[in-house]
Design a protein around this motif. Sequence first.
Motif, PDB file in Angstrom:
ATOM      1  N   VAL A 267       6.795   7.631  -1.333  1.00 55.40           N
ATOM      2  CA  VAL A 267       7.498   7.808   0.389  1.00 55.40           C
ATOM      3  C   VAL A 267       8.423   7.150   0.990  1.00 55.40           C
ATOM      4  N   CYS A 268       7.833   5.461   1.012  1.00 52.81           N
ATOM      5  CA  CYS A 268       8.563   3.884   1.901  1.00 52.81           C
ATOM      6  C   CYS A 268      10.638   4.354   1.640  1.00 52.81           C
ATOM      7  N   ARG A 269      10.519   4.185   0.658  1.00 54.48           N
ATOM      8  CA  ARG A 269      12.267   4.559   0.020  1.00 54.48           C
ATOM      9  C   ARG A 269      12.576   3.024  -0.252  1.00 54.48           C
ATOM     10  N   SER A 270      11.935   1.963  -0.515  1.00 50.48           N
ATOM     11  CA  SER A 270      12.562   1.091  -0.611  1.00 50.48           C
ATOM     12  C   SER A 270      12.877   0.951  -2.346  1.00 50.48           C
ATOM     13  N   CYS A 271      12.288   1.119  -3.112  1.00 45.74           N
ATOM     14  CA  CYS A 271      12.765   0.852  -4.165  1.00 45.74           C
ATOM     15  C   CYS A 271      14.133   1.607  -4.638  1.00 45.74           C
TER      16      CYS A 271
HETATM   17  S1  FES Z   1       9.493   4.591  -2.053  1.00 46.84           S
HETATM   18 FE1  FES Z   1       7.796   3.748  -2.004  1.00 46.84          FE
HETATM   19  S2  FES Z   1       7.586   1.657  -4.069  1.00 46.84           S
HETATM   20 FE2  FES Z   1       9.275   3.432  -4.086  1.00 46.84          FE
END
Ligand code: FES
Lengths: 312, 155
Positions: A267-271
């Motif tokens: 959900v957060c787009r970080s990875c």
């Molecule tokens: S989208 Fe949040 S850690 Fe992968």
Amino acid sequence: MAVRLLMKVSVDQIVDEGGGIRSFYFRPEDRSRFPPTSPGAHTLLRVTKGMMRQYSLCAAPGDRRYRLAIRLDPAGRGGSRFMHESARVGDVFYLSYPQPDFPLEPDRPSYSFFAGGVGITPILSFLYALQGQACRIRLCYFVRAGDAVPFEQEVRALCPQVEIFNSALNGRANFEGLLRGSQGDAIYCCGSARFVAGVQEAADALGTAAIQVESFVSGVKAGHLGEPFVVDLPRSRHILHVPSDRSMLDVLLEDGVDIDYACEAGVCRSCIVDVIEGEIIHRDQCLTEEERRTVMTPCVSRGRGRIVINSL
Amino acid sequence: MTGRVCGIYTAEVAAQEMMEGQECRLLANVGIEGDRYAKRIGRWSDRPKTEHQISFIELEVLHQIYDETGVVLTPRESRRNIITYGVRLNDFLGQTIRVGENALVYVEKLNHPCKYLERLIDKQVMTSLLGRSGLNCQVISGGIVRLGDRIERVL
Ligand code: FES
């Protein structure tokens, strides 16, 4: 995009909000004040090494601290348990700069907010932002029967007309009924993935104009995550095998790959990583179809057979 | 060729905003006292490599990037430990350099810029850093390093 650097902070106060939720107030440790936040912004809390969690920022305006509301999820992945059981006033943590990805559209004549449980927290920041403005506000707040209503006083002070519902009644039929009274409003919804999907489905069935949604996750399925596959990293000349019971993110991290992550739930787009070749089974909730052609979130998504990824 | 130390930065954990200092202590084969890599909690610390013990970048490069692209990459944002002035760092590859009175570091690698930095600071700098992204080094012998200290090749 926003700056994702972490700031050193310490716990200033812990407040029980009811319903298994506690507010943690943080103050900065190595700077005089925090960067300003915007309504709907979240932060990444580094709970311990390797454990980052995403929470909405919901302090009242004028409070120079950051407030995060954390619901204890005994079956979760351990972040909330650590905070509830181990965090004490004075303890040092690291928080990211605010991440403004659930923004409030300003100057609308009327707003409707649908909050499920701890999903009330970004909505609180919206209510604070709209305080004193000449707009109509509707708040439908679903809480578990038998629980104290979390933030009840605060919510009633900000929105005396709040409608509080038993979350057992959050079926689609009920959402449709409520949404009928919100046509034309700017509509925002936050809660568990299931809650948000319910509201979204009801809105689609009614043909309601786009609603803004944000969901959070609790728990994560362990065990069988999918078929094993192979990840080829041409830049480092590594070939990694992702077994059926592990995420690709896990395997990349173990290999020492330079990759950011936070929610571990898509959900957060970080990875996000770039895909050069291969078929991806996308399981995120954050990428557009367009984006899915070239990138993936290895925290939840998987490959079929062999995939080649870039940038690592 | 002699350069000078004009910035000293450390971070306690991976991704933390760098903290500025007047001086730091280099520990032989460990890194900088208090820094994330010395504490084995840096981004790369799951697979510790000697090259991550200490990093350098030229202040001149940060200025060049501004002149060429208009992007302000501050010393703090560059996330390198030591900011230097007056010396061509790339020329030191494979050599041992003295920093301050006693500290010796071996220049193991030219740093390769990464997207991770771009996402952390939300600035497009990876392309402009290519080929001049500084050095990754191992601490051979420890010592105190202060702002203004000399940096020179060990003959
Ligand atoms: S989208 Fe949040 S850690 Fe992968």
